[in-house]
Scaffold this motif. Structure first.
Motif, PDB file in Angstrom:
ATOM      1  N   PRO A   1       0.824  -1.200   0.000  1.00 45.06           N
ATOM      2  CA  PRO A   1       0.000   0.000   0.000  1.00 45.06           C
ATOM      3  C   PRO A   1       0.865   1.259   0.000  1.00 45.06           C
ATOM      4  N   LEU A   2       0.341   2.300  -0.568  1.00 47.48           N
ATOM      5  CA  LEU A   2       1.037   3.567  -0.681  1.00 47.48           C
ATOM      6  C   LEU A   2       0.526   4.523   0.380  1.00 47.48           C
ATOM      7  N   MET A   3       1.412   5.251   1.023  1.00 45.77           N
ATOM      8  CA  MET A   3       1.035   6.157   2.103  1.00 45.77           C
ATOM      9  C   MET A   3       0.906   7.592   1.596  1.00 45.77           C
ATOM     10  N   TRP A   4      -0.107   8.328   2.108  1.00 44.81           N
ATOM     11  CA  TRP A   4      -0.344   9.721   1.727  1.00 44.81           C
ATOM     12  C   TRP A   4      -0.622  10.573   2.947  1.00 44.81           C
ATOM     13  N   ARG A   5      -0.457  11.861   2.794  1.00 41.51           N
ATOM     14  CA  ARG A   5      -0.660  12.800   3.891  1.00 41.51           C
ATOM     15  C   ARG A   5      -2.134  13.189   4.009  1.00 41.51           C
ATOM     16  N   LYS A   6      -2.607  13.189   5.234  1.00 41.06           N
ATOM     17  CA  LYS A   6      -3.953  13.660   5.547  1.00 41.06           C
ATOM     18  C   LYS A   6      -3.800  14.955   6.336  1.00 41.06           C
ATOM     19  N   ARG A   7      -4.499  15.981   5.916  1.00 38.58           N
ATOM     20  CA  ARG A   7      -4.446  17.243   6.651  1.00 38.58           C
ATOM     21  C   ARG A   7      -5.840  17.819   6.765  1.00 38.58           C
ATOM     22  N   MET A   8      -6.240  18.106   7.952  1.00 36.67           N
ATOM     23  CA  MET A   8      -7.436  18.880   8.176  1.00 36.67           C
ATOM     24  C   MET A   8      -6.934  20.227   8.648  1.00 36.67           C
ATOM     25  N   ILE A   9      -7.036  21.215   7.820  1.00 37.57           N
ATOM     26  CA  ILE A   9      -6.535  22.544   8.156  1.00 37.57           C
ATOM     27  C   ILE A   9      -7.712  23.347   8.722  1.00 37.57           C
ATOM     28  N   ASN A  10      -7.498  24.581   9.051  1.00 37.17           N
ATOM     29  CA  ASN A  10      -8.570  25.376   9.646  1.00 37.17           C
ATOM     30  C   ASN A  10      -9.783  25.445   8.729  1.00 37.17           C
TER      31      ASN A  10
ATOM     32  N   SER B   1     -11.361  27.688   7.312  1.00 34.65           N
ATOM     33  CA  SER B   1     -11.412  28.606   6.175  1.00 34.65           C
ATOM     34  C   SER B   1     -10.845  27.971   4.903  1.00 34.65           C
ATOM     35  N   SER B   2      -9.928  27.019   5.026  1.00 36.91           N
ATOM     36  CA  SER B   2      -9.363  26.404   3.817  1.00 36.91           C
ATOM     37  C   SER B   2     -10.034  25.085   3.469  1.00 36.91           C
ATOM     38  N   ASN B   3     -10.494  24.309   4.483  1.00 40.46           N
ATOM     39  CA  ASN B   3     -11.214  23.061   4.277  1.00 40.46           C
ATOM     40  C   ASN B   3     -10.439  22.004   3.503  1.00 40.46           C
ATOM     41  N   LEU B   4      -9.128  22.047   3.526  1.00 40.66           N
ATOM     42  CA  LEU B   4      -8.319  21.046   2.849  1.00 40.66           C
ATOM     43  C   LEU B   4      -8.435  19.727   3.589  1.00 40.66           C
ATOM     44  N   ILE B   5      -8.817  18.679   2.877  1.00 40.06           N
ATOM     45  CA  ILE B   5      -8.976  17.359   3.489  1.00 40.06           C
ATOM     46  C   ILE B   5      -7.760  16.500   3.216  1.00 40.06           C
ATOM     47  N   LEU B   6      -7.401  16.347   1.958  1.00 39.79           N
ATOM     48  CA  LEU B   6      -6.245  15.544   1.576  1.00 39.79           C
ATOM     49  C   LEU B   6      -5.341  16.363   0.676  1.00 39.79           C
TER      50      LEU B   6
END
Length: 176
Positions: free
Chosen positions: A1-10, A12-17
């Motif tokens: 399996p390949l690993m990726w970064r998960k980010r939940m930012i504030n 206002s930006s709503n970045l999930i992945l």
């Protein structure tokens, strides 16, 4: 399996992945029609400065015809959003973004289709009301709407008689 970064930012930006950085903590794996005797093949790979690449070949041989990748399970509360934006560079083919709200490997998948322009980065908005519940490619009509407060995993899918090589690059997934 390949690993990726998960980010939940504030909020206002709503970045999930975010697939453009160096740190990765979500695994991705290929799940192709080979599980039922087909010949399609896909793989997720990380390309520095580009993001997640979903590529391979779809084969219609032996009743096949689909390729997909799926993230490992997490817990994403998207209830404050009306949909998702996905930033992609495709090959002119049509793909599906899929969401799962349960922990079952073979459970219901909520899918929304999107078309790509060959060789051009696009930001595509997929409202949650366009996600259709499916199981093994069959649309389900007696299933409740997706519970966006309990999204467990994400996936990418190519099917619908689109035989041949394919390539889709994804840089980020944003709640909107």
């Amino acid at each position: 399996p390949l690993m990726w970064r998960k980010r939940m930012i504030n909020s206002s930006s709503n970045l999930i992945l975010d697939f453009t950085g160096d740190s990765h903590d979500i695994e991705w794996e290929a799940i192709d029609d080979r599980i039922m005797g087909g010949c399609s093949q896909s793989r997720p790979e990380y390309l520095q400065g580009i993001g997640l690449r979903f590529s391979g070949t779809v084969s219609l041989d032996h009743n096949g015809g689909f390729a997909s990748i799926r993230s490992s399970q997490g817990c994403f509360d998207l209830s404050g959003s009306s949909g998702l934006k996905i930033r992609v560079c495709g090959d002119g083919k049509t793909y599906k973004l899929s969401l799962r709200t349960d922990l079952y490997y073979d459970g219901i998948s909520y899918q929304a289709s999107f078309a790509t322009d060959a060789g051009r980065w696009q930001e595509i908005t997929l409202p949650f009301d366009q996600f259709t519940p499916t199981h093994h490619g069959v649309t389900l009509t007696t299933v409740a709407a997706m519970d966006t407060a309990h999204v467990k995993s994400f996936g990418l899918f190519i099917a619908d008689n689109q035989a041949g090589p394919f390539k889709l690059d994804i840089s980020r997934l944003i709640a909107c």
